[in-house]
Design an enzyme around this catalytic site. Structure first.
Site, PDB file in Angstrom:
ATOM      1  N   ARG A 104       0.858  -1.179   0.000  1.00  0.00           N
ATOM      2  CA  ARG A 104       0.000   0.000   0.000  1.00  0.00           C
ATOM      3  C   ARG A 104       0.896   1.230   0.000  1.00  0.00           C
ATOM      4  NH1 ARG A 104      -3.458  -2.983  -1.276  1.00  0.00           N
ATOM      5  NH2 ARG A 104      -5.537  -3.292  -0.383  1.00  0.00           N
ATOM      6  N   GLU A 124      -2.534   8.517  -4.040  1.00  0.00           N
ATOM      7  CA  GLU A 124      -2.914   7.619  -5.123  1.00  0.00           C
ATOM      8  C   GLU A 124      -4.366   7.879  -5.503  1.00  0.00           C
ATOM      9  OE1 GLU A 124      -3.671   2.909  -5.453  1.00  0.00           O
ATOM     10  OE2 GLU A 124      -1.609   3.424  -4.867  1.00  0.00           O
ATOM     11  N   HIS A 176      -1.036   0.731  -9.813  1.00  0.00           N
ATOM     12  CA  HIS A 176      -1.745  -0.174  -8.905  1.00  0.00           C
ATOM     13  C   HIS A 176      -2.486  -1.259  -9.676  1.00  0.00           C
ATOM     14  CE1 HIS A 176      -3.550  -0.382  -4.594  1.00  0.00           C
ATOM     15  NE2 HIS A 176      -3.320  -1.590  -5.095  1.00  0.00           N
TER      16      HIS A 176
END
Length: 318
Positions: free
Chosen positions: A235, A263, A282
């Protein structure tokens, strides 16, 4: 959150909300009423009537938690993600929370290896050269004879090591608690201080918890050896972006990031053009391997729920 042992048989009258059309999931057990909801503005039924809720996949916390904020009090919340940080805080007391442990192992491990090899072997340099019609040679680092440190040695960490094994590199393993694993010892987080200087590649695969927010801070990065590569498929908030930028801009470290903080990474952010960084958006679990595995998980888990059997992948606060 409740213990799965408290679930009684629920074949009659249970309602299951799925983000995948039920007709596209062969093998769903008979008994429950299946409702399809994939994050649309209008609910297809009253959220208060859901017994087993599967949040829409990868559409953000606001959508995933919307039914829970509009009266849903399901007996089970089954995420399709390995991490559950996007729904924690909204799961009602008495609800069993389960994750998708095992579903993403292959895809995420593949990307961890891809980012590692691409960064070490200079693939971005070659791609830019191709775009400029330039033959850019040079000598680059191999993974062979290097040491990789996996931080977060769970199912995904183990799958990463499975894929590292043929590359003739040494592997160090760190998890929350020390233990033995089939391929060697797993160290606890307290050993990171001594292990970091030994690693040429540090791969982050840890879940996001209060203990891992900014785990990779200035002190962590300072312990990494000169020229080492940081790979983050965990993460974004596990890494202190400001501290990482300082190391990248100095040229001392390199990074390959599938996740960032913030993000999505906004246009103009200095991380986009920092030296020695490779960024993917991602996509660690966004592969063709996802749907077959998640469908198998849902059939099995709902079958257990209907039969009143213990669920798998139950997440606790411990």
């Amino acid at each position: 959150m409740a213990d799965t042992a408290n679930l009684a048989p629920t074949a009659a009258g249970a309602t299951v909300w799925l983000p995948i059309p039920p007709a596209e999931i062969p093998g769903l057990p008979a008994g429950p009423a299946y409702v399809h909801w994939d994050g649309e503005d209008t609910f297809p039924a009253d959220p208060a009537g859901v017994d087993f809720y599967v949040p829409p996949y990868w559409k953000g916390a606001e959508i995933a938690t919307r039914p829970l904020r509009h009266g849903a009090r399901p007996r089970v919340v089954q995420t399709l993600t390995a991490g559950t940080d996007h729904v924690r805080g909204h799961v009602p007391s008495g609800t069993v929370l389960c994750n998708a442990h095992g579903v993403h192992d292959a895809s995420v491990a593949e990307l961890a290896l891809t980012l590692t090899l691409a960064s070490l072997r200079g693939i971005p340099h070659f791609v830019h050269g191709q775009a400029a019609e330039e033959w850019r040679g040079g000598i680059h680092a191999a993974l062979a004879d290097r040491t990789a440190l996996i931080v977060g040695y769970g199912a995904i960490g183990g799958a990463i090591e499975d894929r590292l094994a043929p590359f003739e590199c040494d592997v160090l393993r760190v998890a929350r608690t020390a233990r033995s694993a089939p391929r060697g010892p797993v160290h606890d987080l307290a050993d990171l201080h001594d292990l970091l200087p030994r690693a040429d590649v540090v791969i982050l695969a840890t879940p996001l918890t209060e203990a891992t927010v900014h785990l990779v801070d200035a002190a962590f990065l300072a312990r990494m050896r000169d020229g080492a590569l940081l790979v983050n498929i965990a993460r974004g908030r596990v890494v202190d972006t400001k501290a990482l930028l300082a190391e990248l801009e100095s040229g001392r470290l390199r990074a390959a990031l599938d996740v960032t903080d913030p993000e999505p990474l906004p246009a103009g952010h200095p991380l986009w053009h920092a030296p020695g960084v490779l960024i993917s958006p991602h996509v660690g679990n966004a592969t063709s391997a996802f749907l077959p595995r998640v469908k198998r998980l849902l059939c099995s888990q709902i079958g257990r729920f209907v039969a009143g059997e213990p669920l798998v992948n139950v997440v606790t606060d411990a």
